[in-house]
Design an enzyme around this catalytic site. Structure first.
Site, PDB file in Angstrom:
ATOM      1  N   ASN A  85      22.973  -1.192 -59.124  1.00  0.00           N
ATOM      2  CA  ASN A  85      21.507  -1.700 -59.549  1.00  0.00           C
ATOM      3  C   ASN A  85      20.296  -0.611 -59.362  1.00  0.00           C
ATOM      4  O   ASN A  85      20.651   0.416 -58.633  1.00  0.00           O
ATOM      5  CB  ASN A  85      21.187  -3.064 -58.711  1.00  0.00           C
ATOM      6  N   HIS A 136      24.250 -10.203 -65.851  1.00  0.00           N
ATOM      7  CA  HIS A 136      24.142  -8.933 -66.464  1.00  0.00           C
ATOM      8  C   HIS A 136      24.204  -9.110 -68.125  1.00  0.00           C
ATOM      9  O   HIS A 136      24.954  -7.943 -68.532  1.00  0.00           O
ATOM     10  CB  HIS A 136      24.956  -7.771 -66.106  1.00  0.00           C
ATOM     11  N   TYR A 170      35.301  -8.703 -60.686  1.00  0.00           N
ATOM     12  CA  TYR A 170      35.295  -7.978 -61.991  1.00  0.00           C
ATOM     13  C   TYR A 170      36.568  -8.046 -62.878  1.00  0.00           C
ATOM     14  O   TYR A 170      36.430  -7.953 -64.079  1.00  0.00           O
ATOM     15  CB  TYR A 170      34.800  -6.652 -61.569  1.00  0.00           C
TER      16      TYR A 170
HETATM   17 FE1  HDD Z   1      28.078  -7.891 -60.019  1.00  0.00          FE
HETATM   18  C1  HDD Z   1      28.286  -7.682 -63.448  1.00  0.00           C
HETATM   19  C2  HDD Z   1      25.967  -5.041 -60.249  1.00  0.00           C
HETATM   20  C3  HDD Z   1      27.300  -8.154 -56.837  1.00  0.00           C
HETATM   21  C4  HDD Z   1      30.240 -10.214 -59.942  1.00  0.00           C
HETATM   22  N1  HDD Z   1      27.414  -6.613 -61.475  1.00  0.00           N
HETATM   23  C5  HDD Z   1      27.500  -6.644 -62.797  1.00  0.00           C
HETATM   24  C6  HDD Z   1      26.847  -5.695 -63.291  1.00  0.00           C
HETATM   25  C7  HDD Z   1      26.295  -4.856 -62.794  1.00  0.00           C
HETATM   26  C8  HDD Z   1      26.649  -5.523 -61.373  1.00  0.00           C
HETATM   27  C9  HDD Z   1      25.552  -3.672 -62.879  1.00  0.00           C
HETATM   28  C10 HDD Z   1      26.926  -5.333 -64.984  1.00  0.00           C
HETATM   29  C11 HDD Z   1      27.976  -4.449 -65.287  1.00  0.00           C
HETATM   30  C12 HDD Z   1      27.977  -4.228 -66.895  1.00  0.00           C
HETATM   31  O1  HDD Z   1      26.902  -3.668 -67.351  1.00  0.00           O
HETATM   32  O2  HDD Z   1      28.827  -4.660 -67.480  1.00  0.00           O
HETATM   33  N2  HDD Z   1      26.708  -7.017 -58.706  1.00  0.00           N
HETATM   34  C13 HDD Z   1      26.108  -5.756 -58.669  1.00  0.00           C
HETATM   35  C14 HDD Z   1      25.629  -5.050 -57.718  1.00  0.00           C
HETATM   36  C15 HDD Z   1      25.818  -6.145 -56.908  1.00  0.00           C
HETATM   37  C16 HDD Z   1      26.773  -7.113 -57.314  1.00  0.00           C
HETATM   38  C17 HDD Z   1      24.861  -3.929 -57.336  1.00  0.00           C
HETATM   39  C18 HDD Z   1      25.882  -6.056 -55.136  1.00  0.00           C
HETATM   40  C19 HDD Z   1      25.636  -4.912 -54.603  1.00  0.00           C
HETATM   41  N3  HDD Z   1      28.654  -8.978 -58.685  1.00  0.00           N
HETATM   42  C20 HDD Z   1      28.079  -9.112 -57.220  1.00  0.00           C
HETATM   43  C21 HDD Z   1      28.914  -9.857 -56.480  1.00  0.00           C
HETATM   44  C22 HDD Z   1      29.941 -10.457 -57.482  1.00  0.00           C
HETATM   45  C23 HDD Z   1      29.694  -9.984 -58.648  1.00  0.00           C
HETATM   46  C24 HDD Z   1      28.972 -10.196 -55.193  1.00  0.00           C
HETATM   47  C25 HDD Z   1      31.093 -11.554 -57.121  1.00  0.00           C
HETATM   48  C26 HDD Z   1      31.667 -11.836 -56.127  1.00  0.00           C
HETATM   49  N4  HDD Z   1      29.026  -8.856 -61.416  1.00  0.00           N
HETATM   50  C27 HDD Z   1      29.870  -9.932 -61.260  1.00  0.00           C
HETATM   51  C28 HDD Z   1      30.608 -10.159 -62.469  1.00  0.00           C
HETATM   52  C29 HDD Z   1      30.066  -9.411 -63.287  1.00  0.00           C
HETATM   53  C30 HDD Z   1      29.002  -8.680 -62.865  1.00  0.00           C
HETATM   54  C31 HDD Z   1      30.612 -11.757 -62.446  1.00  0.00           C
HETATM   55  C32 HDD Z   1      29.590 -10.088 -64.765  1.00  0.00           C
HETATM   56  C33 HDD Z   1      30.309  -9.443 -65.890  1.00  0.00           C
HETATM   57  C34 HDD Z   1      30.850  -8.443 -65.310  1.00  0.00           C
HETATM   58  O3  HDD Z   1      30.956  -8.587 -64.004  1.00  0.00           O
HETATM   59  O4  HDD Z   1      31.819  -7.461 -66.098  1.00  0.00           O
HETATM   60  O5  HDD Z   1      31.995  -9.899 -62.167  1.00  0.00           O
END
Ligand code: HDD
Length: 688
Positions: free
Chosen positions: A149, A76, A363
């Site tokens: 999402n 993202h 997160y």
């Molecule tokens: Fe995630 C970012 C949505 C599963 C780990 N995720 C991130 C963002 C969104 C989502 C919208 C961007 C937020 C922003 O605009 O800053 N992610 C989802 C959805 C998931 C999902 C809807 C499943 C239902 N994500 C998911 C899992 C993991 C992560 C299973 C880790 C175990 N996601 C992350 C992250 C991020 C992230 C690496 C990257 C940057 C951030 O968090 O701030 O931690």
């Protein structure tokens, strides 16, 4: 106007172009507040001499520049944010004590960040990808982050697979490409070895993954959460965002061209809409159900690869969100915003969904890496807007530092003003979920059906949408070089829909049809069609918020143009004039009409419908310009509505479309602007 001046008597170039500050409060300073006399020339030993290390102004400027970037989000990374508010309908206070839902009309500030998943920060907006839809509610009882999402399910069931999923989707590690694309071997290798992803794959290959605008997408909380009322009674809940202006996507060929013509298409669209006062709105909906329903539902509600059809549990609308303010500073707000799924408030709770449980760790962890300090909550965009008091202290960049002696509890310093204490009555309480069992690494049997809902989604689409899914799968797999991976994917498709599998196999030119993939349990091919899953079955009934591209030339008929513009304005739609020079055109009445785009800068892919309002001479000239012909031919190929004046025929003739004029092409007159605007509400003339 301030006079130009030369810095410190220097003769170097650059200085002459700069202006003296007009007031004291315009004087540039260093970060330490020291006034700067010359920001154009470094301190040197002699006119042509080496630069002196003593130059604290140069060193501070370069030092800061060198550290401007923070790590981009691993996923993202490409995103766009806006401010707004959420207004409660006040109709769920029986089910949840969450403060923001208690009163009708109660407003809660929000910050939303939309994003793509796979691409890096500078990648184009129209990549085929899932869109992030993350909302931070600054409630009176703390920040609630609904990090969702635009697709209601996810690729995997357990957070432990997330790094693998993302590694496979992003650039391959040896070659460093492709960027912002899943059309490569690693992604489809992982997917084809991960049957649980099949339902999400159907969504990702559908038009949902190429939205026309961030304003025209649904959003989903994905996981099952809990709502808890004042009596401590719990219900399960799934969250939905419904765009007020309806859903809309582009077609794949358009997406490819938009990425070239305007890689910032989505962010520009959101910025422009808000700046024009055309505030996008979504309604927040909930599917509320109890344990009894969860127990009898065909799938496990803790499995994030499954949804609950709206026909089984209707979506109740509980409030509306309006985005009405763009950011002041992209970095400070959109880049530094830190969403955390574990940001929750009293009245809402987690479930044991293993994907959500892993996210709740990930997160917070990632924010420390990105923002570099546990005090990222002190940044204005992340800080709660309600009062907050705790005994956490120090760390990098600590900005809220309480006064007094208290930094632990229990303590005896009753007299200290700052002395926060936990409150058993109003504080957040986790629901008392009964838990028992052995410690084990295990996937519940109730998570084993990977195909039934994928098939249900496919069957619920209109024929046009199904064709788009077939084409998307074919495109993506055609970029996969390893035959075995293509075959393995087709073997999964056989479990979803035989016709789909055969069509894709045929389009890929597979010589032999593979056997269907083994399934853990027999898929149920009888799930009811759910119309709510189709975009085309739920079309918008307005052209509001959409944009007409008007290709215009000198001497065009002013009365036709004016009728059209008036009708568009009445509809709440936007328009741009595309002209041979960006200055614009002169009508047959001699009126000057401002241009927005040059013919080769405003291709028709940027618009929802087009109109060719030209003079015959103008059309003849356009007929010699390749971009003008593309404008018309693309609009026709992308099944857009085309308004035209009879005088446009020379352009039609040159593009061989003259004989193909259909009901999606509407002749414009000085009286039918309203009818045309009504017609284009359908957005595409699919019959073409
Ligand atoms: Fe995630 C970012 C949505 C599963 C780990 N995720 C991130 C963002 C969104 C989502 C919208 C961007 C937020 C922003 O605009 O800053 N992610 C989802 C959805 C998931 C999902 C809807 C499943 C239902 N994500 C998911 C899992 C993991 C992560 C299973 C880790 C175990 N996601 C992350 C992250 C991020 C992230 C690496 C990257 C940057 C951030 O968090 O701030 O931690």
């Amino acid at each position: 106007m301030a006079e130009s001046f030369k810095y410190g008597g220097n003769k170097g170039s650059g200085g002459e172009l700069h202006q003296k500050p007009e007031a004291d409060n315009q004087v540039m300073t260093t970060a330490q507040g020291c006034p700067v006399s010359d920001d154009q020339n470094s301190l040197k030993a002699g006119e042509r001499g080496p630069t002196l290390i003593e130059d604290h102004i140069l060193r501070e400027k370069l030092f800061h520049f060198d550290h401007e970037r923070i790590p981009e989000r691993v996923v993202h990374a490409r995103g766009y944010g806006a401010h707004g508010h959420f207004e409660s309908y006040g109709n769920v206070s029986e089910v949840t004590c969450a403060d923001l839902f208690q009163k009708k009309g109660q407003k809660t500030p929000v910050f939303v960040r939309f994003s793509t998943v796979a691409g890096n920060k500078g990648s184009p907006d129209l990549a085929r990808d899932v869109r992030g839809f993350a909302v931070k509610f600054y409630t009176n009882e703390g920040n609630w982050d609904l990090v969702g999402n635009n697709i209601p399910v996810f690729f995997i069931q357990d957070a432990i697979k997330f790094p693998d999923l993302i590694h496979s989707a992003k650039q391959e590690p040896d070659r460093g490409f492709p960027q912002a694309q899943t059309a490569h071997d690693n992604f489809w290798d992982f997917i084809s070895l991960t049957p649980e992803s099949m339902h999400m794959v159907m969504w990702a290959m559908s038009d949902r993954a190429i939205p026309r605008s961030l304003r025209f997408m649904e959003g989903f909380g994905v996981h099952t959460f809990k709502l808890v009322n004042a009596k401590g009674e719990e219900k399960f809940v799934k969250f939905h965002w419904k765009p007020k202006l309806g859903m809309q996507s582009v077609v794949w060929n358009e997406a490819l061209k938009i990425n070239g013509a305007d890689p910032d298409f989505h962010r520009r669209d959101l910025w422009n809409a808000i700046e024009a006062g055309d505030y996008p709105e979504w309604e927040l909906g909930v599917q509320i159900f109890d344990r009894e329903f969860a127990d009898k539902f065909a799938f496990d509600v803790l499995d994030a690869t499954k949804l609950i059809p709206e026909e089984e549990v209707p979506v109740k609308l509980i409030g509306k969100m309006v985005l009405d303010r763009v950011v002041d500073n992209f970095f400070a707000e959109t880049e530094q915003v830190a969403f955390c799924t574990q940001n929750i408030v009293p009245g809402i709770d987690f479930t044991e969904d293993p994907l959500l449980q892993g996210r709740n760790f990930s997160y917070l962890d990632t924010q420390l890496k990105r923002l570099g300090s546990p005090n990222f909550t002190h940044l204005p965009i992340n800080a709660p807007k309600c009062p907050f008091r705790h005994l956490q202290q120090d760390g990098h960049m600590a900005m809220h530092n309480p006064k007094g002696r208290v930094n632990y509890e229990p303590n005896s310093w009753q007299q200290d003003q700052y002395n926060p204490r936990a409150c058993p009555d109003t504080g957040f309480k986790s629901t008392a979920e009964p838990i028992s069992g052995s410690k084990l690494r295990y996937r519940s049997e109730t998570f084993a059906d990977h195909y039934s809902q994928a098939a249900q989604f496919y069957r619920s689409q209109t024929e046009i949408e199904q064709i788009h899914i077939q084409d998307a799968l074919t495109f993506e797999l055609s970029k996969v070089e390893t035959l075995a991976i293509r075959e393995r994917m087709v073997s999964h498709l056989l479990n979803i829909d035989k016709k789909l599998a055969h069509t894709v196999a045929e389009k890929l030119g597979l010589q032999e049809m593979p056997a269907a993939a083994e399934t853990a349990i027999k898929p149920n091919s009888k799930l009811n069609v759910s119309d709510a899953l189709s975009m085309l079955k739920n079309p918008p009934n307005t052209f509001k918020g959409r944009k007409l591209g008007i290709l215009a030339t000198d001497d065009m008929d002013e009365s036709i143009f004016n009728t059209l513009i008036q009708a568009l304005e009445k509809e709440g739609a936007m328009y741009e004039v595309i002209a041979p020079t960006v200055n614009g055109v002169k009508t047959d009445q001699g009126t000057h009409i401002k241009g927005d785009q040059l013919v080769n800068g405003g291709p028709s892919v940027l618009y929802d419908a087009v109109a060719i309002v030209v003079s015959e001479k103008g059309a003849e000239k356009l007929a010699d310009i390749p971009e003008a012909k593309d404008f018309l031919m693309d609009a026709f190929a992308h099944k857009k509505f085309i308004g035209y004046t009879q005088s446009a025929m020379p352009l039609f003739a040159e593009t061989n479309l003259k004989g193909k004029i259909d009901n999606g092409c509407i002749e414009l007159t000085s009286s039918n602007g309203k009818e045309f605007t009504k017609e284009v509400r359908a957005l595409r003339f699919w019959q073409r």
